[in-house]
Write a protein that holds these residues in place. Sequence first.
Motif, PDB file in Angstrom:
ATOM      1  N   THR A   1       0.734  -1.291   0.046  1.00 21.26           N
ATOM      2  CA  THR A   1       0.102   0.046  -0.079  1.00 21.26           C
ATOM      3  C   THR A   1       0.792   1.422   0.040  1.00 21.26           C
ATOM      4  OG1 THR A   1      -0.190  -0.193   2.421  1.00 21.26           O
ATOM      5  CG2 THR A   1      -1.991  -0.845   1.245  1.00 21.26           C
TER       6      THR A   1
ATOM      7  N   GLN B   1       0.969   3.907  -2.994  1.00 21.34           N
ATOM      8  CA  GLN B   1       0.455   5.411  -2.469  1.00 21.34           C
ATOM      9  C   GLN B   1       1.341   6.449  -3.027  1.00 21.34           C
ATOM     10  OE1 GLN B   1      -2.415   6.095  -1.109  1.00 21.34           O
ATOM     11  NE2 GLN B   1      -2.090   8.194  -1.388  1.00 21.34           N
ATOM     12  N   GLU B   2       2.787   5.923  -3.006  1.00 21.01           N
ATOM     13  CA  GLU B   2       3.524   6.819  -3.689  1.00 21.01           C
ATOM     14  C   GLU B   2       3.786   6.866  -5.228  1.00 21.01           C
ATOM     15  OE1 GLU B   2       8.762   6.761  -3.670  1.00 21.01           O
ATOM     16  OE2 GLU B   2       7.727   5.701  -2.080  1.00 21.01           O
TER      17      GLU B   2
ATOM     18  N   THR C   1       1.019   6.036  -7.286  1.00 18.08           N
ATOM     19  CA  THR C   1      -0.060   6.511  -7.971  1.00 18.08           C
ATOM     20  C   THR C   1      -1.076   7.367  -7.190  1.00 18.08           C
ATOM     21  OG1 THR C   1      -1.525   4.466  -7.215  1.00 18.08           O
ATOM     22  CG2 THR C   1      -0.216   4.332  -9.152  1.00 18.08           C
ATOM     23  N   GLY C   2      -0.590   7.830  -6.040  1.00 15.51           N
ATOM     24  CA  GLY C   2      -1.584   8.291  -5.119  1.00 15.51           C
ATOM     25  C   GLY C   2      -2.638   7.841  -4.572  1.00 15.51           C
ATOM     26  N   GLU C   3      -2.901   6.557  -4.992  1.00 13.83           N
ATOM     27  CA  GLU C   3      -3.877   5.722  -4.572  1.00 13.83           C
ATOM     28  C   GLU C   3      -3.570   4.243  -3.979  1.00 13.83           C
ATOM     29  OE1 GLU C   3      -6.196   5.103  -8.223  1.00 13.83           O
ATOM     30  OE2 GLU C   3      -6.743   7.305  -8.340  1.00 13.83           O
TER      31      GLU C   3
ATOM     32  N   GLN D   1      -2.102   4.961 -14.276  1.00 15.89           N
ATOM     33  CA  GLN D   1      -0.794   5.674 -14.094  1.00 15.89           C
ATOM     34  C   GLN D   1       0.156   5.527 -15.193  1.00 15.89           C
ATOM     35  OE1 GLN D   1      -0.565   8.497 -12.036  1.00 15.89           O
ATOM     36  NE2 GLN D   1      -2.811   8.513 -11.427  1.00 15.89           N
TER      37      GLN D   1
END
Length: 414
Positions: free
Chosen positions: A102, A106-107, A109-111, A137
Amino acid sequence: MDKQRENLTAADKKSEEIIEDKRAVQIADPSKNSVAGKDTELAASQVGYQDLFDNMPNGCVYYKVLLDEAEDPVDLVYIKVNSAYGRNIGRSLSELIGKRVTAVFQELTGEGFPCMETYLNVALLGEPVNFTQYFDQQDKWYSISAYSPQPGYVVEISEDITEQTKAEGERRERERQVALIERVASLGALAAGVAHEINQPLQALKIMADSMIYWYDKGKETSVEKVIESCRKISVQAGYITSIVEWMQDSVNKAWSDAPEEVDVKKMIQRVLILVQERLRAHGIQLRENSCDNSLMVWGDSRRLEEIVIIILVNAIDSFVCVDQGAREIRITTSCVEERAVIEISNNGPAIPDDIIGKIFEPFFSSSKSGTKLGMGLAIVKSVVNAHNGTIQVFSSNQQVTFRIEFPQYRQSV
């Protein structure tokens, strides 16, 4: 010096004795030799598998499931990652191994990780999965397989299928455009027939309206009953025109949709007959139907199936130019033969010449000498039948011309 030589000779002899003793032990106990060989083979095998893992073209990841305090699976941790996977997501192996998935995504794609729930279910249930996943992405498509080699762990193997997927999408778009062009051509082939169908009731409407105006201008009184009767006839003819226009509008709208559906063959034919009934009557053609008792269902585009029946019927009607009106007949038969829905459309018009019958399904071929027909009608029929996994045959004799169409019968799974 002599003493040293004696000592060296004694040492050499001792070494030889030890070697011989070891050989004797190995001969006496071959299992030790076997174990040593297996250890060597195992080590070589491990090196080979590691090399295969590191250099395989597909991405490969070995995850460990991370549990929360309640021992529920909440995340994955990278345990082993090969180079292909690192290249796919743009990260080095050192940036991945030991990290939570995660956090990495998160880094990136921001998701969150889109496959997280799927992988945790694989670890929980132990059932492998295969699926296709798009990562926006990266603008890439991957074919992914995941399985659990042991409780608490998940293995992912991913293949970059972006090029294949885009090529397939382009191919489908080309097919859609060709189908649309073909559909427009099909509507063009039907236009003359539909115009005739509309013209017939319009002529009837005009005659009735002109008749009432004529008698009114002559000062002749017309009973209310006759006026009401004429209005009823006008309403029927107007309703017939409306049904034709609605059918055409629906056909044009469905030209943009390729969603198949369950089609009742007998009901489909009844809808077609409503559209051509006035033309049959105007040409003095007797229509005979012979439908099977059982339902006939096929899977496909109902409007396209209606179109092929209309095209064949219009061709049959046009072929009756040289046949006396009292003897003109078209017969439509439906049946089920070996799990196939069969439609036979026969007419007693002139036979199709032997030198032409093999060409009638070719695009732009027309036997019409007037030059007003494009010769696309039966070519479209053939294309639509093929698109529905069907077959079409034509049989011709002096007494009858028959088009036989077969489709796989659709049976809904219980």
